[in-house]
Structure formats: structure tokens, C-alpha cells
Design an enzyme around this catalytic site. Structure first.
Site, PDB file in Angstrom:
ATOM      1  N   LYS A   9      95.579  -0.960  56.130  1.00 36.55           N
ATOM      2  CA  LYS A   9      96.900  -1.127  56.742  1.00 36.55           C
ATOM      3  C   LYS A   9      96.979  -2.426  57.536  1.00 36.55           C
ATOM      4  O   LYS A   9      95.979  -2.985  57.971  1.00 36.55           O
ATOM      5  CB  LYS A   9      97.234   0.062  57.646  1.00 36.55           C
ATOM      6  CG  LYS A   9      96.601   0.036  59.046  1.00 36.55           C
ATOM      7  CD  LYS A   9      97.543  -0.576  60.062  1.00 36.55           C
ATOM      8  CE  LYS A   9      97.034  -0.582  61.481  1.00 36.55           C
ATOM      9  NZ  LYS A   9      95.758  -1.203  61.767  1.00 36.55           N
ATOM     10  N   ASN A  62      78.571  -0.353  52.145  1.00 32.28           N
ATOM     11  CA  ASN A  62      79.205  -1.396  52.965  1.00 32.28           C
ATOM     12  C   ASN A  62      78.600  -1.484  54.360  1.00 32.28           C
ATOM     13  O   ASN A  62      78.578  -2.548  54.978  1.00 32.28           O
ATOM     14  CB  ASN A  62      80.709  -1.148  53.090  1.00 32.28           C
ATOM     15  CG  ASN A  62      81.456  -1.417  51.803  1.00 32.28           C
ATOM     16  OD1 ASN A  62      81.534  -0.540  50.959  1.00 32.28           O
ATOM     17  ND2 ASN A  62      81.998  -2.610  51.643  1.00 32.28           N
ATOM     18  N   SER A  68      84.156  -0.013  49.852  1.00 31.55           N
ATOM     19  CA  SER A  68      85.451  -0.483  50.347  1.00 31.55           C
ATOM     20  C   SER A  68      85.644  -1.974  50.142  1.00 31.55           C
ATOM     21  O   SER A  68      84.691  -2.762  50.254  1.00 31.55           O
ATOM     22  CB  SER A  68      85.590  -0.156  51.833  1.00 31.55           C
ATOM     23  OG  SER A  68      86.881  -0.504  52.300  1.00 31.55           O
ATOM     24  N   GLY A 109      86.001  -3.258  61.337  1.00 35.20           N
ATOM     25  CA  GLY A 109      86.205  -3.876  62.644  1.00 35.20           C
ATOM     26  C   GLY A 109      87.214  -5.003  62.678  1.00 35.20           C
ATOM     27  O   GLY A 109      87.235  -5.787  63.625  1.00 35.20           O
ATOM     28  N   ALA A 110      88.078  -5.087  61.664  1.00 34.14           N
ATOM     29  CA  ALA A 110      89.053  -6.183  61.603  1.00 34.14           C
ATOM     30  C   ALA A 110      90.471  -5.712  61.905  1.00 34.14           C
ATOM     31  O   ALA A 110      91.420  -6.473  61.780  1.00 34.14           O
ATOM     32  CB  ALA A 110      89.015  -6.845  60.221  1.00 34.14           C
ATOM     33  N   LEU A 153      92.134  -3.468  60.182  1.00 34.65           N
ATOM     34  CA  LEU A 153      92.844  -3.290  58.908  1.00 34.65           C
ATOM     35  C   LEU A 153      92.775  -1.856  58.394  1.00 34.65           C
ATOM     36  O   LEU A 153      92.994  -1.594  57.212  1.00 34.65           O
ATOM     37  CB  LEU A 153      92.284  -4.248  57.854  1.00 34.65           C
ATOM     38  CG  LEU A 153      92.411  -5.741  58.195  1.00 34.65           C
ATOM     39  CD1 LEU A 153      91.757  -6.591  57.116  1.00 34.65           C
ATOM     40  CD2 LEU A 153      93.872  -6.143  58.394  1.00 34.65           C
ATOM     41  N   SER A 178      88.568   2.519  58.843  1.00 31.26           N
ATOM     42  CA  SER A 178      88.110   3.871  59.180  1.00 31.26           C
ATOM     43  C   SER A 178      89.122   4.920  58.728  1.00 31.26           C
ATOM     44  O   SER A 178      88.746   6.011  58.287  1.00 31.26           O
ATOM     45  CB  SER A 178      87.854   3.993  60.686  1.00 31.26           C
ATOM     46  OG  SER A 178      89.063   3.945  61.417  1.00 31.26           O
ATOM     47  N   ASP A 183      97.486   4.802  61.329  1.00 37.01           N
ATOM     48  CA  ASP A 183      96.598   4.283  60.284  1.00 37.01           C
ATOM     49  C   ASP A 183      96.353   5.310  59.188  1.00 37.01           C
ATOM     50  O   ASP A 183      96.417   4.990  57.990  1.00 37.01           O
ATOM     51  CB  ASP A 183      95.263   3.849  60.889  1.00 37.01           C
ATOM     52  CG  ASP A 183      95.378   2.580  61.716  1.00 37.01           C
ATOM     53  OD1 ASP A 183      96.508   2.192  62.063  1.00 37.01           O
ATOM     54  OD2 ASP A 183      94.337   1.972  62.024  1.00 37.01           O
TER      55      ASP A 183
END
Length: 397
Positions: free
Chosen positions: A13, A55, A136, A141-142, A144, A147, A205
Site C-alpha cells: 500500500k 526475504n 515478497s 520497513g519502508a 509500504l 507486514s 494497511d
């Protein structure tokens, strides 16, 4: 024992408009990214529960018999979820050897799996032996939604394996979607996974990961927009670390210090979100060059507003200037202070323009992806529908 295998995917997202203003009761538009997380759940004949998350370099396996003792008391009603029980969470941490209050991505992913897996199968008192592999396209941690995409995939696959949602028919295609009522159940359990990972998430999210497209978020209420266009974008990660908590607090401080200045800016950001919403709805029937011009103007205005409220960054300024030199319009997405940005690409934007922009941004040390927003939410895939590379990765663990 699990009788079938399931391959599911969910999108990441981005925030199109309304970040930070949404904290103060304004409208935000969240959009799905066509960068997806894929999950493969298959039977395991060895009496094991195995999870493979390449990942984040996580590969774990447990005997089903050892997990059996952890099963919580279940009501049998999967439609009725409650707040995660801290004692149960601690029990899972102790079992898996996870540090208390750890915020490590790997630990939280394992904890979310154990929680959803054991909760979904609690009423049956019989745990299936499974192997779960996840891969993925989304960086962690961006900001986006990586999680949430993981939690949505986890929820969809385990609820399907439990028989709590039906396995939708592929018909003549290679992907299928669940019915609305079943999507609501998938979203509800994905939200539980997000609570394990984030503590107190907004729910936006996982809703984007479930329904896809564009979602309107206002005062805690989430409304999917129907029939909106898929838009090409360039997604850029500046890789500048930032603290969402610190940035949110900084905006609040500015509002408290300069209310007469800041409150009109927040009202303007709200108006941008609402104007964009109306424009997208019009574009669903016929997207004209004028509609794209409106989107570009709104992007430029909002980026200036975000700088005014204090969440800009020199890396984002450089990004916006680099893309504007090629006639492209960009804004930060998410918390700001670095992080990621989106650049709108018109349908007729020449490939050479995109390539030159990407090269310049990569020279700045940024990561870039050409993708789209408005992608479908969680999908069930037939094995033949996935790209060979994705399926090979999923099957190699």
C-alpha cells in the site's frame, strides 16, 4: 492433515493523499501497490509445521505435537475476534524463544504466524502439518504495507485451510477472489496479525491488502471506492531512515504553536484528498488528459503542503526536482522525512523518460520500481498462474 495446497497473494500500500492530516481527522486516500507478497501453504507429511521466509532469512520448524499444547481455548466462532491475550502472546514468545517486546521483523513475523495459526485451528483441537513459504516484492520497513500484505496472505490461506472461507472457483482464469463476506473475515484476522506486529494499527494497511484499489479513510471509517482506474507510477525508496512517531509529534507541535497557520493547511490537504477522490471516480468511466493534469497539480500542491507541515526532507526535494526535470510529478508517501515517494506516469509517458528518471534517481542511491496503484486485493492463484520465478522461489524452500 491438510488436504490441499493454497497459493495466495496480497498487495502493498501507499498513501496517495492525506498522510499526517488523517491523524487530525481529515480524509486520506490509501491505494494498493502492484508489488505483492506471495504465500504458498501446502501439506507436510512429516508431522511438522515449517515456515520459510527467505526475504527476512527466517527458516523454522516445529513438531505439531509440541504446538498442540499451546492451543488456546476457542469458542469455535471465527467471526468473533477479540484483543490478543497478552498471556497467550507471552506463551508463544517463550515457546519460540523470542525476546520480550522485540520489534525485530523476523520475531514479529513468526509471532504473528503462531498466533493466527493456533487461533484459527483452536476450536478443532487438531493442528494440520503444513509448510508455509512466503516471498515478497515489497521491501520491509519502508512504509509500504509489507507486514499487512503478509498478514492478509496468512489469514486467507489459513482460513481457507480451516474451511472457514470457501475456495473460490477459478472459472476461465488463473486467479480468484473471495465473496465480500469472506473478505471481511479475512480482513478481520489480518487485522489480528497486524495487532501482533504493530500493537495499535489503524486497520488501513490490511484493508488495502484485502480489498485493493483505493480506500477512503476518515475518522476511523474505511470505505473502498468502487471502479477506480489503475494508474502507472514510479515508486522510489530514498532509503533515508525516519521515525513515524517523531514526525507525527513534530506536526502536532507545529499545530499547537501556530494553529492559525497550520489548521488551514490541514483543511487544504483534506480538500486535496476529496478533490482527488472525485477525479478518480470520473476517470473510471473515461480517463482524459485533463484528468491526469488534475492529478499532477494535486500531487504538486500536496507535496508543498507536506513541506510546510515539516515532514519533507532534502532527499525528497532532490527526487521531486529530478523527476520534474523530465515533466513528471512526485510527492512523498507515508510518514515523510525520507522514506518513499510516488511519481505519476501518464499512459503515454515515453519509456525513455521513465528510464532516464530511474537512472538519475539510482545515481542518488535510491531504489526504484515502475509499478501501478489500484491493483486487486488478496487473490487465490492456481499454480500455473504465477510467474515461473515466483513459483520457483516458493517451491525451493
Amino acid at each position: 492433515m491438510l488436504q490441499e495446497e493454497y497459493i495466495v497473494s496480497a498487495p502493498g500500500k501507499a498513501i496517495l493523499h492525506g498522510e499526517h492530516a488523517v491523524v487530525h481527522g481529515k480524509v486520506a486516500l490509501a491505494v494498493s501497490l502492484n508489488l505483492r507478497t506471495y504465500l504458498h501453504l501446502q501439506p507436510n507429511s512429516a508431522g511438522k509445521v515449517t515456515i520459510n521466509l527467505p526475504n527476512i532469512y527466517t527458516f523454522l520448524s516445529w513438531d505439531v505435537s509440541s504446538l498442540q499444547a499451546l492451543i488456546p481455548d476457542g469458542t469455535g466462532d471465527l467471526k468473533s475476534t477479540s484483543e490478543p491475550d497478552p498471556e497467550f502472546i507471552q506463551k508463544l514468545r517463550d515457546f519460540a524463544g523470542l525476546a520480550d517486546q522485540s520489534t525485530d521483523t523476523r520475531n514479529l513475523a513468526v509471532l504473528a504466524f503462531l498466533y493466527v495459526y493456533l487461533s484459527v485451528f483452536s476450536s478443532s483441537r487438531a493442528l494440520p502439518s503444513v509448510t508455509m513459504s512466503v516471498w515478497s516484492e515489497l521491501p520491509t520497513g519502508a512504509g509500504l504495507g509489507s507486514s499487512a500484505a503478509y498478514s492478509v496472505c496468512l489469514s486467507a490461506a489459513l482460513l481457507s485451510a480451516r474451511g472457514a472461507v470457501t475456495c473460490p472457483s477459478f472459472g476461465t482464469g488463473h486467479t480468484a477472489r473471495w465473496e465480500e463476506e469472506e473478505l471481511e473475515l479475512i480482513n478481520k484476522w489480518a487485522f489480528q496479525g497486524e495487532k501482533i506486529i504493530h500493537g495499535n494499527p489503524s486497520g488501513v494497511d490490511n484493508a488495502v491488502g484485502t480489498w485493493g484499489g483505493v480506500l477512503r479513510y476518515h475518522a476511523g471509517k474505511i470505505k473502498p471506492l468502487r471502479s477506480v482506474p489503475v494508474l502507472r507510477i514510479l515508486l522510489t525508496n530514498t532509503k533515508i531512515p525516519r521515525s513515524t512517531k517523531v514526525l507525527v509529534a513534530g506536526v502536532r507541535d507545529k499545530i499547537d504553536k501556530f494553529p492559525a497557520i497550520m489548521k488551514p493547511v490541514l483543511e487544504s490537504i483534506d480538500a486535496i484528498s476529496c478533490t482527488c477522490e472525485r477525479n478518480l471516480i470520473k476517470m473510471a468511466s473515461e480517463a482524459t488528459p485533463e484528468h491526469y493534469t488534475v492529478l499532477e497539480e494535486l500531487i504538486d500542491i500536496n507535496q508543498h503542503h507536506l513541506n510546510v507541515i515539516g515532514v519533507g526532507h532534502p532527499s525528497l526535494d532532490a527526487l521531486c526536482q529530478a523527476t520534474l526535470a523530465h515533466g513528471l510529478h512526485s510527492k512523498l508517501t507515508g510518514a515523510g522525512g525520507g522514506g518513499c515517494a510516488i511519481t505519476l506516469l501518464r499512459p503515454d509517458t515515453d519509456c525513455s523518460v521513465v528510464q532516464k528518471s530511474v537512472e538519475e534517481l539510482q545515481d542518488c542511491g535510491y531504489d526504484c520500481w515502475e509499478t501501478s496503484i489500484g491493483a486487486p486485493g488478496v487473490l487465490l492463484h492456481s499454480p500455473s498462474s504465477l510467474k515461473d520465478g515466483v513459483l520457483q522461489i516458493l517451491n525451493s524452500y
